[in-house]
Design a protein around this motif. Structure first.
Motif, mmCIF file in Angstrom:
data_model
loop_
_atom_site.group_PDB
_atom_site.id
_atom_site.type_symbol
_atom_site.label_atom_id
_atom_site.label_comp_id
_atom_site.label_asym_id
_atom_site.label_seq_id
_atom_site.Cartn_x
_atom_site.Cartn_y
_atom_site.Cartn_z
ATOM 1 N N VAL A 164 0.858 -1.192 0.000
ATOM 2 C CA VAL A 164 0.000 0.000 0.000
ATOM 3 C C VAL A 164 0.891 1.238 0.000
ATOM 4 C CG1 VAL A 164 -1.924 1.166 1.143
ATOM 5 C CG2 VAL A 164 -1.669 -1.328 1.365
ATOM 6 N N TRP A 207 -9.871 4.779 1.525
ATOM 7 C CA TRP A 207 -8.675 3.930 1.427
ATOM 8 C C TRP A 207 -8.874 2.589 2.122
ATOM 9 C CZ3 TRP A 207 -3.063 5.622 0.648
ATOM 10 C CH2 TRP A 207 -2.990 6.542 -0.408
ATOM 11 N N GLY A 237 2.893 -1.436 4.182
ATOM 12 C CA GLY A 237 2.413 -0.086 3.942
ATOM 13 C C GLY A 237 3.476 0.966 4.140
ATOM 14 N N GLY A 239 0.024 4.668 3.873
ATOM 15 C CA GLY A 239 -0.355 3.276 3.595
ATOM 16 C C GLY A 239 -0.297 2.428 4.859
#
Length: 195
Positions: free
Chosen positions: A10, A52, A71, A75
């Motif tokens: 991410v 998200w 992430g 993220g």
């Protein structure tokens, strides 16, 4: 039931799947038999929590202990909030956070709009106990000269998630603009979680 490990990468605020170390990470993991997904997160210049988290949940589908999440920056925040949203009986293998944050430095805001975008991410509390219970292991990687993330945030991840902490030297925010294309500690962290 597939035993193949799935890794979801991410990216961060204003980031994209081909940025920085992500292509390296994807290639290295795929060469070791992982299924790797690096989705293009929605509205990357104006990330919103619900958008998200919902998008990530759609990408992952059914989470299980062969699911590993990676992430960068916001993220990492997205992954924390995704784990918080999971039903109690769902658990993933683990998560790796690269420059993950709970707080941001003043330098990270370039405009007043940035402050407004960042505000909900900073002010919406996280249920750390719940997050911790949804994954087997956490590893968090920070840089000692990150202009955006205070190094003290590493203690928050360590205390609340019992996360393993790795401090890299002078890697800034680990972003493509810093010229960092490979990061062996990030690869090793995913492999460690995969066991």
């Amino acid at each position: 039931m597939s035993t193949q490990k799935r890794v979801f990468i991410v990216h961060g605020w204003g980031g994209y799947p081909e940025e920085g170390i992500f292509p390296y990470l994807k290639k290295e993991l795929e060469s070791r038999g992982f299924a790797v997904f690096a989705p293009d997160m929605p509205n990357t210049l104006k990330p919103e929590i619900n958008a998200w988290v919902d998008f990530l949940a759609q990408q992952i589908g059914e989470p299980d202990e062969n699911t590993i999440l990676f992430g960068h920056s916001i993220g990492a925040q997205t992954i924390l909030r995704y784990l918080e949203s999971l039903p109690n009986d769902k658990k993933i293998g683990g998560a790796v956070f690269l420059a993950g944050w709970v707080n941001l430095t003043d330098k990270s805001y370039e405009t007043d709009e940035d402050i407004q975008i960042g505000k909900p991410w900073i002010e919406t509390p996280l249920n750390w106990e719940k997050i911790k219970s949804q994954a087997n292991k956490f590893i968090s990687i920070f840089s000692d000269n990150d202009p955006d993330v205070p190094l003290s945030d590493s203690e928050i991840f360590k205390t609340n998630l019992e996360s393993k902490i790795i401090i890299e030297h002078e890697k800034e925010h680990f972003s493509g603009s810093s010229g960092i294309k490979e990061l062996s500690s990030a690869l090793d962290a995913v492999l460690e979680i995969a066991g």
